[in-house]
Design a protein around this motif. Sequence first.
Motif, mmCIF file in Angstrom:
data_model
loop_
_atom_site.group_PDB
_atom_site.id
_atom_site.type_symbol
_atom_site.label_atom_id
_atom_site.label_comp_id
_atom_site.label_asym_id
_atom_site.label_seq_id
_atom_site.Cartn_x
_atom_site.Cartn_y
_atom_site.Cartn_z
ATOM 1 N N UNK A 123 8.262 0.524 36.435
ATOM 2 C CA UNK A 123 8.030 0.723 34.992
ATOM 3 C C UNK A 123 6.863 -0.132 34.520
ATOM 4 N N UNK A 124 6.138 0.409 33.511
ATOM 5 C CA UNK A 124 4.998 -0.287 32.924
ATOM 6 C C UNK A 124 4.928 0.075 31.448
ATOM 7 N N UNK A 125 4.212 -0.757 30.690
ATOM 8 C CA UNK A 125 3.976 -0.439 29.283
ATOM 9 C C UNK A 125 3.206 0.882 29.180
ATOM 10 N N UNK A 126 3.525 1.652 28.124
ATOM 11 C CA UNK A 126 2.817 2.907 27.952
ATOM 12 C C UNK A 126 1.321 2.691 27.810
ATOM 13 N N UNK A 127 0.933 1.680 27.020
ATOM 14 C CA UNK A 127 -0.484 1.414 26.819
ATOM 15 C C UNK A 127 -1.152 0.947 28.108
ATOM 16 N N UNK A 128 -0.417 0.175 28.924
ATOM 17 C CA UNK A 128 -0.973 -0.272 30.217
ATOM 18 C C UNK A 128 -1.240 0.916 31.135
ATOM 19 N N UNK A 129 -0.344 1.898 31.137
ATOM 20 C CA UNK A 129 -0.540 3.084 31.962
ATOM 21 C C UNK A 129 -1.745 3.878 31.488
ATOM 22 N N UNK A 130 -1.940 3.945 30.182
ATOM 23 C CA UNK A 130 -3.111 4.666 29.664
ATOM 24 C C UNK A 130 -4.396 4.007 30.156
ATOM 25 N N UNK A 131 -4.420 2.688 30.150
ATOM 26 C CA UNK A 131 -5.602 1.976 30.636
ATOM 27 C C UNK A 131 -5.810 2.219 32.136
ATOM 28 N N UNK A 132 -4.718 2.256 32.894
ATOM 29 C CA UNK A 132 -4.825 2.506 34.335
ATOM 30 C C UNK A 132 -5.377 3.890 34.612
ATOM 31 N N UNK B 163 -10.328 7.096 36.457
ATOM 32 C CA UNK B 163 -11.356 8.114 36.284
ATOM 33 C C UNK B 163 -10.872 9.528 36.474
ATOM 34 N N UNK B 164 -9.582 9.752 36.606
ATOM 35 C CA UNK B 164 -9.048 11.107 36.756
ATOM 36 C C UNK B 164 -7.774 11.221 35.951
ATOM 37 N N UNK B 165 -7.504 12.401 35.458
ATOM 38 C CA UNK B 165 -6.297 12.626 34.676
ATOM 39 C C UNK B 165 -5.238 13.393 35.457
ATOM 40 N N UNK B 166 -5.515 13.615 36.723
ATOM 41 C CA UNK B 166 -4.564 14.379 37.539
ATOM 42 C C UNK B 166 -3.574 13.474 38.280
ATOM 43 N N UNK B 167 -4.058 12.339 38.787
ATOM 44 C CA UNK B 167 -3.157 11.461 39.529
ATOM 45 C C UNK B 167 -3.657 10.023 39.443
ATOM 46 N N UNK B 168 -2.765 9.111 39.811
ATOM 47 C CA UNK B 168 -3.075 7.695 39.797
ATOM 48 C C UNK B 168 -2.221 7.016 40.867
ATOM 49 N N UNK B 169 -2.586 5.796 41.222
ATOM 50 C CA UNK B 169 -1.787 5.014 42.147
ATOM 51 C C UNK B 169 -0.897 4.061 41.375
ATOM 52 N N UNK B 170 0.364 3.967 41.809
ATOM 53 C CA UNK B 170 1.256 2.991 41.191
ATOM 54 C C UNK B 170 0.689 1.600 41.440
ATOM 55 N N UNK B 171 0.501 0.780 40.414
ATOM 56 C CA UNK B 171 -0.068 -0.556 40.606
ATOM 57 C C UNK B 171 0.785 -1.463 41.487
ATOM 58 N N UNK C 105 1.542 14.101 34.480
ATOM 59 C CA UNK C 105 1.906 15.379 33.835
ATOM 60 C C UNK C 105 0.870 15.795 32.796
ATOM 61 N N UNK C 106 0.973 17.039 32.342
ATOM 62 C CA UNK C 106 -0.020 17.594 31.420
ATOM 63 C C UNK C 106 -0.068 16.810 30.108
ATOM 64 N N UNK C 107 1.053 16.311 29.663
ATOM 65 C CA UNK C 107 1.079 15.578 28.392
ATOM 66 C C UNK C 107 0.605 14.152 28.495
#
Length: 751
Positions: free
Chosen positions: A39-48, A53-61, A70-72
């Motif tokens: 789990x992470x802060x919502x704002x922290x995830x947005x920054x990650x 540089x992509x909105x499709x996937x990310x690595x768990x920190x 997801x699309x939303x």
Amino acid sequence: MASEEREDSNRSAQLPLHTTCHLCSKPYNEPRILPCLHSFCGQCLRKEIERSGTKQNMECPTCQRSISIPEGGVNAIPQNLHLGFEVEVAGYMSRIGSDGEKSCDACIDGSTGPAVVFCCACHHLLCKPCHDHHKRNKILYQHQMVGLDKESFELLPFIMKPTECRCSESDHKKEDLKFYCETCQLLLFCRDCTLFLHKDHRINVAEICSIAEVRRDAMREALVCAQEVTSKLTKAIDANDKMAEQVETSREDATLIITQTFEKLHQTIEERKKALLSEVEAISLSVTTALALQKEQLLKIQCEIGRYTEMTTHVLQTHTDHEMIALGDLLPTELKATLKKVENVFLTPNLSSGVHISLHTDSLINELSIFGHVMNSAPSPSQSTWSSELVARVKGMYCVGVESMTSNGEQCSYGGLQVKAELRPKSQDRAVVPGEVEDHGDGTYTITLTPQTAGPHQLLVTIDGQHVQKSPCEIDVITKYSTLCNPEQVIHCSGGPSGIAIHDSGDIYVASLRDSRIHVFDQAGLQKRTIGSSGSGNGQFLAPRGLFIKGDVIYVADSDNRRIQKLTIRGQFLQKFGRPETGEGELNKPLSVIVDNNDRLIVTDNLNHRVVILDQAGTWLLTINGNIHVASGGSDTIQVFTSEGIYVRSYGDIKGSSGIVIDEEGYSFVNEWNAGQCLYIFDPQGNKIHTVVNLTTPRGVMLDPKSGTPVTVSKNVSMGTVKPVGLLEGRDNLVEERVEKMLEKAIILVD
């Protein structure tokens, strides 16, 4: 702003570690839970997400697992409401538990005194007047209060309930959670969120409990499955640990057994070495003593002859006629008598006397080089079999074929197992008959048993002390073979017999390794005479080996003299072949010799690692020492080695070969009995040029010595012209004509 950051920093330092975000190191704000359960802060995830540089996937920190977004965006990632509630409760408890007086949150100026309770509904610290006001107010009197003493406020997590909206809108934080957005499916929202953030979404007002129960049922079902799988995994891990312990135990046992075995072998070799050295010393002492006695005798005779010679010379030079006549025949008579003594002694030592050794190291080294086997699949006697189809009476003997199997159900590809068999007569007064085991080195064994009495017997076959399948079994010995159980005649030959041949007259010729002679016995086993002696002259031998008699001529493989000798059966020397070298026309410790129907001598030239063929004049006709083509039932190719055993190349794709032969031009004929059940023909370069099909378990192949055509053994019959088929692309007509010519007279015999 700076004061707020300092306040957050001080607060995060006082909160438990699990309520602090891994990215910002502050208490969780709008915590979101990823599929990896971090789990992470919502704002922290947005920054990650922005940083990736992509909105499709990310690595768990935390675990670096790739997460699909997801699309939303972050708003569509499930909220960890429980974690948010824990953060909130931890903040209140941190404040309540701090040192010093706490001011009232409800009073404007705080002049009424310090706070004495905490309202779990308003989330306020209240002074005594405000607390009394809550009790008198019809709306507020039902609020749950908690004292500020340690025992009371530690109950706060169990009294407060996460029933408020956890969205980020500051103006509706205190609204109760009453709605469920079926469009988003993942989020719970208050009334204001429904009106503003989820406008036009499908909202369920009254089914929160039922929806939550559906989620609980799904979790319970998944938990049951997880528990079942976990139980299986636990058993598998336990089995793995147990197997690892067994492997370690077996490793220790194997290491101990191998060490002890080779220590015993080393001890045996050392003891044998000492025994041989002792024999060397004994023989050396015996021969040296004999030579000393012989020398003493010779010196004595020499001294006597010298004395008479000196006296005779003196008489001849100084005596007068009268003095000469007076001596008479004294001097000549005594001198002749002394000279006569020389005839009764050996003037030269026996050159063959001395210390001669015979150490056949090649076979011993070969045995040791393949001694023992280490495998990761143990032999399984319970899966190993002996076939009743392989039981046959041959001259009073029973032959049993044993096939050893591994615990994986595969045939053992190695020998060396402790295979034993015995026949137990039903009658107790009869002796048990042990079997003689022949190890073929490929996991198969042939056991020969010779029963001494007729009647019912029990056959037992074991591997490493455990019965194989169908063992024990009952068999009925119907014929009495006692006359074949023991040798009819035993001939004792001192000196180590190493070769035997029988003349048409019935006389038995035995080569003796140690005394280097040929002993001749009559049919009754009585020695008639010996031929030759130890030495290197014509008719003498050094460690003779193989014998062969043709007519009244005996051929002797005179091994240590590195030659073949030809003599009459009476021992008269006729001829010798070979020289002690390694080139053409030279032999190096020949072990056997035979004479074929064309009077050619075929000799196994041991230390030159070849077979040679000579005519009766000793002319070199042929040397067989070229490349060796090996066709193995356990290999998918034909492997080519030099005569020194160096790998050269491989060719072919054979699924279980049972025979190979090569003609004088280098064309090879190979049987495949396993998959294709056919005969392949390869050119000298190893290219397949033809296949003869429709064979049933072909078991051998040879070339007809007259026609040169291939002949194989199979379980079916097929005679007549065989036309070539399936020639490789690019082959010319000459090759095709050659194959057709070779096969047009091929005969397939019946097994």
